[in-house]
Motif scaffolding. Structure first.
Motif, PDB file in Angstrom:
ATOM      1  N   LEU A 140      39.244  66.525  18.347  1.00 41.38           N
ATOM      2  CA  LEU A 140      37.815  66.684  19.017  1.00 41.38           C
ATOM      3  C   LEU A 140      38.154  66.975  20.617  1.00 41.38           C
ATOM      4  CD1 LEU A 140      34.685  66.305  19.320  1.00 41.38           C
ATOM      5  CD2 LEU A 140      35.042  64.055  19.610  1.00 41.38           C
ATOM      6  N   ALA A 141      39.383  66.521  21.097  1.00 42.77           N
ATOM      7  CA  ALA A 141      39.661  66.819  22.645  1.00 42.77           C
ATOM      8  C   ALA A 141      39.824  68.592  22.613  1.00 42.77           C
ATOM      9  CB  ALA A 141      41.052  65.986  23.060  1.00 42.77           C
ATOM     10  N   GLN A 142      40.644  69.166  21.729  1.00 39.17           N
ATOM     11  CA  GLN A 142      40.886  70.214  21.339  1.00 39.17           C
ATOM     12  C   GLN A 142      39.473  71.375  21.408  1.00 39.17           C
ATOM     13  OE1 GLN A 142      43.290  71.043  18.178  1.00 39.17           O
ATOM     14  NE2 GLN A 142      44.821  69.651  18.815  1.00 39.17           N
ATOM     15  N   LEU A 143      38.557  70.613  20.655  1.00 44.77           N
ATOM     16  CA  LEU A 143      36.938  71.336  20.654  1.00 44.77           C
ATOM     17  C   LEU A 143      36.378  71.393  21.757  1.00 44.77           C
ATOM     18  CD1 LEU A 143      35.659  70.521  17.159  1.00 44.77           C
ATOM     19  CD2 LEU A 143      36.571  72.841  17.685  1.00 44.77           C
ATOM     20  N   ASP A 144      36.481  70.342  22.622  1.00 44.94           N
ATOM     21  CA  ASP A 144      35.772  69.807  23.610  1.00 44.94           C
ATOM     22  C   ASP A 144      34.070  69.767  23.282  1.00 44.94           C
ATOM     23  OD1 ASP A 144      34.098  69.585  26.135  1.00 44.94           O
ATOM     24  OD2 ASP A 144      35.258  71.484  26.966  1.00 44.94           O
ATOM     25  N   PRO A 145      33.631  68.575  23.236  1.00 45.49           N
ATOM     26  CA  PRO A 145      32.308  68.444  22.782  1.00 45.49           C
ATOM     27  C   PRO A 145      31.143  69.110  23.939  1.00 45.49           C
ATOM     28  CG  PRO A 145      33.410  66.348  23.003  1.00 45.49           C
ATOM     29  CD  PRO A 145      34.309  67.186  23.500  1.00 45.49           C
ATOM     30  N   VAL A 146      31.487  69.251  24.844  1.00 46.74           N
ATOM     31  CA  VAL A 146      30.582  69.873  25.768  1.00 46.74           C
ATOM     32  C   VAL A 146      30.448  71.237  25.318  1.00 46.74           C
ATOM     33  CG1 VAL A 146      29.964  70.737  28.158  1.00 46.74           C
ATOM     34  CG2 VAL A 146      30.988  68.398  27.766  1.00 46.74           C
ATOM     35  N   LYS A 147      31.556  71.995  25.022  1.00 47.17           N
ATOM     36  CA  LYS A 147      31.358  73.268  24.709  1.00 47.17           C
ATOM     37  C   LYS A 147      31.001  73.582  23.508  1.00 47.17           C
ATOM     38  CE  LYS A 147      35.208  75.048  27.617  1.00 47.17           C
ATOM     39  NZ  LYS A 147      36.698  75.700  27.535  1.00 47.17           N
ATOM     40  N   VAL A 148      31.160  72.503  22.410  1.00 45.69           N
ATOM     41  CA  VAL A 148      30.760  72.850  21.253  1.00 45.69           C
ATOM     42  C   VAL A 148      28.918  72.695  21.249  1.00 45.69           C
ATOM     43  CG1 VAL A 148      30.253  71.548  18.811  1.00 45.69           C
ATOM     44  CG2 VAL A 148      32.508  71.673  19.905  1.00 45.69           C
ATOM     45  N   SER A 149      28.465  71.796  22.030  1.00 46.86           N
ATOM     46  CA  SER A 149      26.992  71.704  22.299  1.00 46.86           C
ATOM     47  C   SER A 149      26.495  73.001  22.861  1.00 46.86           C
ATOM     48  CB  SER A 149      26.629  70.423  23.330  1.00 46.86           C
ATOM     49  OG  SER A 149      25.294  70.440  23.336  1.00 46.86           O
ATOM     50  N   GLU A 150      26.934  73.599  23.845  1.00 50.83           N
ATOM     51  CA  GLU A 150      26.735  74.598  24.719  1.00 50.83           C
ATOM     52  C   GLU A 150      26.906  75.799  23.708  1.00 50.83           C
ATOM     53  OE1 GLU A 150      29.129  74.789  28.235  1.00 50.83           O
ATOM     54  OE2 GLU A 150      27.738  73.451  29.194  1.00 50.83           O
ATOM     55  N   LEU A 151      27.805  75.947  22.941  1.00 52.09           N
ATOM     56  CA  LEU A 151      27.963  77.301  22.154  1.00 52.09           C
ATOM     57  C   LEU A 151      27.306  77.107  20.596  1.00 52.09           C
ATOM     58  CD1 LEU A 151      31.434  78.184  23.546  1.00 52.09           C
ATOM     59  CD2 LEU A 151      29.485  78.863  24.348  1.00 52.09           C
ATOM     60  N   SER A 152      27.922  76.239  19.789  1.00 53.16           N
ATOM     61  CA  SER A 152      27.607  76.075  18.523  1.00 53.16           C
ATOM     62  C   SER A 152      26.302  75.342  18.476  1.00 53.16           C
ATOM     63  CB  SER A 152      28.399  75.204  17.696  1.00 53.16           C
ATOM     64  OG  SER A 152      29.928  75.783  17.829  1.00 53.16           O
ATOM     65  N   GLY A 153      26.050  74.477  19.351  1.00 55.27           N
ATOM     66  CA  GLY A 153      24.726  73.875  19.067  1.00 55.27           C
ATOM     67  C   GLY A 153      23.535  74.844  19.681  1.00 55.27           C
TER      68      GLY A 153
END
Length: 457
Positions: free
Chosen positions: A340-353
């Motif tokens: 999860l640290a590698q993915l970065d939750p903020v980026k996941v939300s901004e991009l994938s979300g």
């Protein structure tokens, strides 16, 4: 007889499935067909006869990185060669120490106490809070507050703070019911109100309640930003800020139930962080191991820990589970938090979300959908329909379209693994829309409503 049929029949004869009226599975043409799963890879579940389903709800919200992720698998294999299990009473081991250190660094809380599931975490936090006040010479502070529509598990203590009648009413004689205060659910906005207005209105009601009952109240428990099992009810972070201030003012613990909404689901590591607050307790599970092994944890403040640190055994926290801090589960959690640290939750939300939200546009713009909403990687739509069994019908049509989606009442939601690809997202969105249209085509008349019957999650 196909292999699917064989395993289907053997399961019905031997297994009592959770959160289910078993009769719904049993007959030919059952309203909730039982789905045998032979293996899983990535976002896909495969049956014994070559069929597959896209796991659109992360197998009850636990799977973050797809099934069978190689990094977690390799960590588990390595740990299995080292230490499978040892009791944590009087012993310790590297995975539990390293995981506790990591969770403390991520949350700002410490001394992780481990259980095996989310309900266990709720029980631990509630007991720990009430026992803290007892050790402080204030045993009268032993009641709890929960939010309308809140869900925190199905064991007896957790049911006391769960406000979903389906789960609680049969066990009412066993439950010491908590107080229930209004939810900040943004769908409750009156004409002209914003989500923040609803949050402030709910906080005002809490303030009034605490003004009268703080002396008997140990803790308030809530699901930050999203109340999942009541239909993905989302609220403004202002509510959390107001609650934190009120709990401080009235000396009441704030318990953040991040069992479902933690670990990147809402667009940050933990949902409460979007309000800039810190709870007194945090309950973690589900995504903690990336959806591989059962594990839960409760972390709290140094002040709470210190209240139990004493020569008297009775002042200690006398709670345990045989598999507390299991090394395999802790090792899986270490691998999951690294991923999860590698993915970065903020980026996941901004991009994938954001990408998924665009792909869901057809569903969001559907004329029968109300309150289309998103929080990070959690998506929900309330459907106006006259079908009393909308959820079951939709789930069956979704299976026919090749996706696992299980509405809560009349709320269709998606909570896929964080790593869902653009192609998989398009497949999920199109299948969900097709399932909705197929379900609504079965209506025979009557007034549509968004208040559907909840018969499970």
């Amino acid at each position: 007889m196909s292999r699917n049929t064989e395993w289907h029949d053997r399961s019905l004869a031997a297994v009592w499935h959770p959160c289910t009226q078993m009769k719904a599975h049993a007959a030919e043409g059952a309203p909730l067909p039982l789905v045998p799963v032979a293996r899983a890879e990535g976002l896909w579940l495969y049956d014994h006869d070559g069929g597959r389903l896209l796991d659109g709800i992360s197998s009850w919200w636990v799977n973050l990185f797809g099934h069978g992720h190689p990094a977690i698998r390799e960590a588990l294999i390595d740990q299995l060669h080292r230490l499978d299990h040892v009791m944590l009473a009087g012993f310790t081991h590297a995975p539990v120490v390293e995981l506790s250190e990591r969770l403390s660094a991520l949350t700002g809380l410490g001394h992780a106490f481990y259980g095996s599931d989310g309900a266990s975490a709720t029980e631990i936090a509630l007991k720990m809070s009430a026992h803290f006040w007892r050790n402080q010479g204030r045993p009268g502070k032993n009641r709890f507050i929960g939010l309308a529509g809140g869900y925190h598990g199905e064991t007896v203590g957790a049911l006391a703070v769960t406000d979903i009648a389906l789960f609680r009413e049969s066990y009412a004689p066993l439950v010491r019911l908590a107080a229930t205060v209004p939810s900040p659910d943004a769908r409750l906005a009156q004409p002209g109100e914003t989500a923040e207005d609803v949050a402030n209105r709910a906080a005002d009601a809490l303030a009034d309640w605490l003004a009268e009952h703080a002396d008997e109240t140990a803790a308030l428990i809530l699901e930050p930003l999203v109340q999942c099992a009541t239909g993905m009810a989302m609220h403004h972070p202002r509510y959390l800020q107001r609650v934190r201030a009120l709990c401080d003012q009235h000396e009441v613990h704030l318990v953040a139930d991040e069992i479902a909404v933690g670990f990147g689901r809402t667009g940050s590591w933990f949902a409460h962080q979007q309000a800039g607050i810190r709870p007194d307790f945090i309950c973690l599970s589900k995504g903690l191991t990336g959806g591989t092994l059962p594990l839960s944890a409760v972390l709290t403040t140094d002040a709470v820990y210190a209240a139990f640190y004493d020569d008297q055994v009775a002042r200690g926290f006398l709670h345990s589970h045989s598999y507390t801090g299991n090394p395999l589960a802790c090792r899986a959690a270490l691998a999951a938090t690294e991923l999860l640290a590698q993915l970065d939750p903020v980026k996941v939300s901004e991009l994938s979300g954001a990408r998924l939200w665009r792909q869901f546009e057809g569903l969001s713009q559907h004329p029968r959908v109300r309150f289309a909403r998103r929080q990070g990687m959690i998506f929900a739509w309330d459907v106006a329909t006259s079908l009393p069994d909308f959820a079951r019908r939709f789930a069956r049509h979704a299976l026919a379209q090749g996706v696992l989606l299980r509405p809560i009442g009349n709320t269709v939601y998606a909570m896929p693994p964080l790593v869902i690809s653009e192609t998989e997202g398009e497949f999920l969105a199109q299948a969900a829309l097709a399932a909705l249209n197929a379900t609504l085509a079965e209506e025979t008349g009557g007034a549509p409503s968004t208040q559907g019957v909840v018969d499970g999650v």
